[in-house]
Design a protein around this motif. Structure first.
Motif, PDB file in Angstrom:
ATOM      1  N   LEU A 199      -3.203  -0.476   1.996  1.00  0.00           N
ATOM      2  CA  LEU A 199      -1.606  -1.199   2.580  1.00  0.00           C
ATOM      3  C   LEU A 199       0.078  -0.790   1.376  1.00  0.00           C
ATOM      4  CD1 LEU A 199      -3.082  -4.599   3.612  1.00  0.00           C
ATOM      5  CD2 LEU A 199      -3.214  -2.276   4.843  1.00  0.00           C
ATOM      6  N   LEU A 200      -0.625  -0.938   0.241  1.00  0.00           N
ATOM      7  CA  LEU A 200       0.380  -1.065  -0.781  1.00  0.00           C
ATOM      8  C   LEU A 200       1.388   0.224  -1.110  1.00  0.00           C
ATOM      9  CD1 LEU A 200      -0.782  -3.196  -3.719  1.00  0.00           C
ATOM     10  CD2 LEU A 200       0.741  -3.516  -2.103  1.00  0.00           C
ATOM     11  N   ALA A 201       0.475   1.201  -0.166  1.00  0.00           N
ATOM     12  CA  ALA A 201       0.685   2.726  -0.534  1.00  0.00           C
ATOM     13  C   ALA A 201       1.593   3.088   0.655  1.00  0.00           C
ATOM     14  CB  ALA A 201      -0.525   3.361  -0.251  1.00  0.00           C
ATOM     15  N   GLY A 202       1.352   2.071   1.982  1.00  0.00           N
ATOM     16  CA  GLY A 202       1.992   2.693   2.833  1.00  0.00           C
ATOM     17  C   GLY A 202       3.265   2.137   2.949  1.00  0.00           C
ATOM     18  N   ALA A 203       3.416   0.421   2.412  1.00  0.00           N
ATOM     19  CA  ALA A 203       4.811   0.067   1.783  1.00  0.00           C
ATOM     20  C   ALA A 203       5.451   1.327   1.322  1.00  0.00           C
ATOM     21  CB  ALA A 203       4.078  -1.194   1.730  1.00  0.00           C
ATOM     22  N   PHE A 204       5.218   1.677   0.072  1.00  0.00           N
ATOM     23  CA  PHE A 204       5.835   2.275  -0.870  1.00  0.00           C
ATOM     24  C   PHE A 204       6.326   3.920   0.281  1.00  0.00           C
ATOM     25  CE2 PHE A 204       6.243   5.777  -3.883  1.00  0.00           C
ATOM     26  CZ  PHE A 204       6.903   5.183  -4.902  1.00  0.00           C
ATOM     27  N   VAL A 205       5.286   4.040   0.760  1.00  0.00           N
ATOM     28  CA  VAL A 205       6.375   5.316   1.652  1.00  0.00           C
ATOM     29  C   VAL A 205       7.144   5.214   2.783  1.00  0.00           C
ATOM     30  CG1 VAL A 205       5.453   6.957   3.231  1.00  0.00           C
ATOM     31  CG2 VAL A 205       3.541   6.583   0.889  1.00  0.00           C
ATOM     32  N   ILE A 245       0.481  -6.422 -10.412  1.00  0.00           N
ATOM     33  CA  ILE A 245       1.067  -7.407 -10.073  1.00  0.00           C
ATOM     34  C   ILE A 245       0.893  -7.978  -8.312  1.00  0.00           C
ATOM     35  CG2 ILE A 245       3.387  -8.199  -9.672  1.00  0.00           C
ATOM     36  CD1 ILE A 245       4.155  -6.335 -12.257  1.00  0.00           C
ATOM     37  N   PRO A 246       0.668  -7.207  -7.639  1.00  0.00           N
ATOM     38  CA  PRO A 246       0.331  -7.614  -6.170  1.00  0.00           C
ATOM     39  C   PRO A 246      -0.849  -8.341  -6.357  1.00  0.00           C
ATOM     40  CG  PRO A 246       0.220  -5.014  -6.759  1.00  0.00           C
ATOM     41  CD  PRO A 246       0.929  -5.749  -7.835  1.00  0.00           C
ATOM     42  N   TRP A 273      -1.365 -11.509  -6.950  1.00  0.00           N
ATOM     43  CA  TRP A 273      -0.679 -12.538  -6.567  1.00  0.00           C
ATOM     44  C   TRP A 273      -1.554 -12.639  -4.911  1.00  0.00           C
ATOM     45  CZ3 TRP A 273       1.263 -11.855  -0.869  1.00  0.00           C
ATOM     46  CH2 TRP A 273       2.536 -12.173  -0.972  1.00  0.00           C
ATOM     47  N   ILE A 274      -2.610 -11.720  -5.101  1.00  0.00           N
ATOM     48  CA  ILE A 274      -2.934 -11.081  -3.518  1.00  0.00           C
ATOM     49  C   ILE A 274      -4.506 -12.632  -3.518  1.00  0.00           C
ATOM     50  CG2 ILE A 274      -4.484 -10.041  -1.850  1.00  0.00           C
ATOM     51  CD1 ILE A 274      -2.007  -9.894  -0.531  1.00  0.00           C
ATOM     52  N   CYS A 275      -4.538 -12.270  -4.607  1.00  0.00           N
ATOM     53  CA  CYS A 275      -6.095 -13.270  -5.224  1.00  0.00           C
ATOM     54  C   CYS A 275      -5.601 -14.685  -4.939  1.00  0.00           C
ATOM     55  CB  CYS A 275      -7.133 -12.590  -6.318  1.00  0.00           C
ATOM     56  SG  CYS A 275      -8.067 -10.937  -6.071  1.00  0.00           S
ATOM     57  N   LYS A 276      -4.799 -15.051  -5.584  1.00  0.00           N
ATOM     58  CA  LYS A 276      -4.273 -16.370  -5.920  1.00  0.00           C
ATOM     59  C   LYS A 276      -3.664 -16.531  -4.756  1.00  0.00           C
ATOM     60  CE  LYS A 276      -2.702 -16.329 -11.048  1.00  0.00           C
ATOM     61  NZ  LYS A 276      -1.448 -16.507 -11.883  1.00  0.00           N
ATOM     62  N   THR A 277      -2.818 -15.977  -3.839  1.00  0.00           N
ATOM     63  CA  THR A 277      -2.852 -16.357  -2.233  1.00  0.00           C
ATOM     64  C   THR A 277      -3.828 -16.950  -0.632  1.00  0.00           C
ATOM     65  OG1 THR A 277      -0.357 -15.232  -2.645  1.00  0.00           O
ATOM     66  CG2 THR A 277      -1.138 -15.823   0.172  1.00  0.00           C
TER      67      THR A 277
END
Length: 635
Positions: free
Chosen positions: A160-166, A227-228, A231-235
């Motif tokens: 998912l993060l790679a999709g956002a970065f691309v 960092i992400p 954050w995902i684990c806490k959220t």
């Protein structure tokens, strides 16, 4: 000029329907592209039959259909963004700081966030399609004490993060390479042939850009991936499985299967978006006004007869007058722009005053062929709205570039474009006509006599010859002088800093490219006008073209002189290298060369057709001398 209602009609009835057709074709091409991606991502040489059955099951499952619906929605948004931001006049940054300003513009930041969101959606669809370890974000696991809990699936997260970065990188590259720029091909082809010819290049560009984007993402995730993940684990109240090696490490990222799936997903994302862009360019660049004029003037005798016809009753050549007036207005605009730019460069940015010898010129030196230089309304230094210009300060919008042509009101707009697009003040020596002393030697008359002066029998003196009342210069106040000194000190201090100079120094060729950014319209105007004049030698029964032939020749010769002077400037004659690794269209970088070749060809076309008959045309001695060079094939 087109009114606002006509421009809105053209956008609503022509451009929008063409954009809708391109989006429809992009959606129709989505199933075969998705099928190829599924086969590539799940194919196994050891179990080919099982792979095919799994692909068919996936495409007909509920999750597969839902993913396809999401991908169709993404294609619709991408097509809408192309319609919203396309332009035929590229925004050219003349310095690094100007380019940085474009990237940090609030509108561009919103656009980048939208692309990030769409990239996440496409990446999620790819994760569901590939299955295996990428399918869900969380999975059940057990703690060391045997208590069950939900753990984070980092493979799904990194996809998912790679999709956002691309998606974010694609948005930035769109600004850097002017991917919203729409160019027009010299040779007209059917849509299918253009798509077939461009498809291999699109696939190559998508795969190459995906490779570089994944490489950059791996480096970013290696240092900032925690960092992400935290954050995902806490959220979502997820836990990290201690038995699984984290991916934000060299050992975790050296997974060839992971790298391959990241690259294939990024390639699928960019391929669907780039195909949508390609189809939009193909559909939107057909049968436009000046383009149609250039074609009909060359290939359609029946439509040329309509241009040369007279109105009934009255017997007036309204068709020819309208066409020639619009074309000459375009060419005169470009001449004014080139002369103003050249004199600004020659004087280091200071306003250049008229020479005393030029001020003493009177209207008695005028020949009857210089009506091209008659007073005109104040022009905005850009292509008229009837062709394709952005609406500025209440002017009507263009039929083609409705929204994202260079934003001159933006604080981050290119200084060269803002300066050249500003209206000319009446007190400026450039008001009304070309005022360069170099040009005035070839056109003694700067303003034609008015109707009243012709009736009275006495010519009205030109504005340059009317003495203006002398005003005593006011001495600047102490505060103004103090601020000016401090300003110069700050400028001198910043000029010694390498980083500041790197950001603010002008890029080579950028100013020249910005000056000719809208020259496609001038190329079509030159082609259409010259072909019509050539055909009039044998097809113009009423001689309607002969009345404006002196103005046409004078306009072309003055423009050629201005173009020749421009190409003597540094970096103006150096051709940039075309890049084939991006979907950005770089044809705007060579428009000045195409304009120079088209202009010379147009003059030769007229000269070879009329031959010695041009000696009877009433033009100035300087223009006649220049025209003789074309008649003798010495240019």
């Amino acid at each position: 000029m087109l009114s606002t209602e006509q421009s809105c009609w053209f956008i609503r009835k022509v451009i929008c329907w063409r954009a809708a057709a391109s989006i429809a074709w992009a959606v129709l091409l989505l199933p075969p592209i998705t099928l190829v991606f599924v086969v590539i991502s799940k194919f196994s040489f050891l179990h080919p039959i099982q792979t095919i059955s799994e692909c068919l099951y996936l495409l007909t499952s509920a999750s597969g259909i839902f993913s396809f619906i999401l991908l169709c929605g993404v294609i619709l948004i991408v097509g809408f963004l192309h319609l919203e931001y396309y332009t035929v006049i590229p925004t050219i940054a003349c310095s690094k700081i100007a380019l940085l300003g474009q990237l940090l513009h609030p509108q561009q930041l919103i656009n980048s966030l939208v692309h990030c969101f769409m990239g996440v959606i496409v990446a999620w669809c790819c994760a569901v399609t590939m299955g295996f370890r990428y399918k869900t974000l969380g999975y059940p696991c057990t703690q060391s004490d045997g208590h069950p809990q939900m753990c984070l699936n980092e493979y799904h997260l990194i996809l998912l993060l790679a999709g956002a970065f691309v998606g974010f990188c694609h948005s930035l590259l769109g600004v850097i390479y002017n991917m919203n720029y729409v160019s027009f091909h010299t040779v007209q082809q059917y849509k299918y042939l253009r798509f077939k010819r461009s498809l291999p290049l699109v696939v190559k560009c998508s795969a190459t850009q995906a490779l570089y984007s994944v490489r950059n993402f791996i480096v970013v995730y290696l240092f900032l991936g925690y960092i992400p993940r935290t954050w995902i684990c806490k959220t979502l109240n997820l836990h990290l499985d201690s038995s699984v090696h984290p991916l934000d490490s060299i050992a975790g990222l050296l997974d060839l299967s992971l790298l391959y799936h990241l690259w294939s997903s990024a390639t699928f994302l960019l391929l669907t978006w780039n195909i949508t862009l390609l189809l939009f360019r193909i559909f939107v660049t057909e049968f436009l006004a000046l383009q149609d004029l250039a074609l009909l003037s060359q290939h359609s005798p029946s439509r040329r007869c309509e241009v040369f016809s007279l109105s009934q009753p009255g017997g007036h050549p309204h068709n020819w007058n309208a066409i020639s007036k619009e074309c000459l207005s375009l060419l005169t605009d470009l001449t004014q722009r080139l002369v103003a730019y050249h004199d600004t460069v020659a004087t280091n940015g200071r306003a250049k005053s008229l020479s005393s010898g030029s001020e003493r010129k009177t209207s008695s030196e005028t020949s009857g062929t210089e009506d091209l230089m008659s007073p005109r309304p104040v022009f905005l230094m850009k292509t008229p709205a009837s062709v394709f210009a952005r609406s500025v300060a209440g002017t009507p919008q263009s039929p083609l570039t409705s929204l994202f042509t260079p934003d001159l009101d933006s604080p981050f707009a290119s200084p060269a474009l803002r300066r050249l697009a500003a209206p000319v003040e009446q007190c400026s020596p450039w008001y009304g006509t070309v005022q360069s002393p170099h040009i005035m030697r070839r056109a003694p008359k700067l303003w034609s006599t008015s109707t009243d002066s012709q009736v009275n029998g006495s010519p009205t003196p030109s504005p340059a010859s009317v003495p203006s009342p002398k005003q005593e210069p006011s001495k600047p106040s102490f505060l103004a002088q103090f601020l000016q000194n401090r300003k110069e000190q700050v400028k001198n201090f910043l000029a010694k800093r390498v980083l500041i100079m790197y950001l603010f120094n002008k890029l080579p060729e950028a100013s020249s490219q910005a000056l000719f950014a809208d020259s496609q319209a001038h190329i079509w105007a030159l082609e259409g006008l010259s072909y019509l004049v050539q055909a009039s030698f044998s097809e113009d029964q009423f001689g309607v073209v002969q009345t404006t032939l002196p103005s046409i020749l004078s306009c072309m010769l003055v423009l050629q002189e201005a173009v020749d002077r421009h190409f003597k400037l540094p970096h103006a004659s150096s051709k940039p290298v075309r890049s084939t690794s991006s979907m950005g269209d770089s044809t705007y970088k060579t428009l000045r060369f195409a304009l120079r070749a088209t202009l010379k060809t147009a003059i030769y076309r007229i000269a070879t057709t009329f031959g010695d008959h041009l000696n009877a045309v009433q033009i100035s001695a300087e223009h006649r001398k220049r025209l003789q060079q074309f008649l003798e094939y010495k240019e």
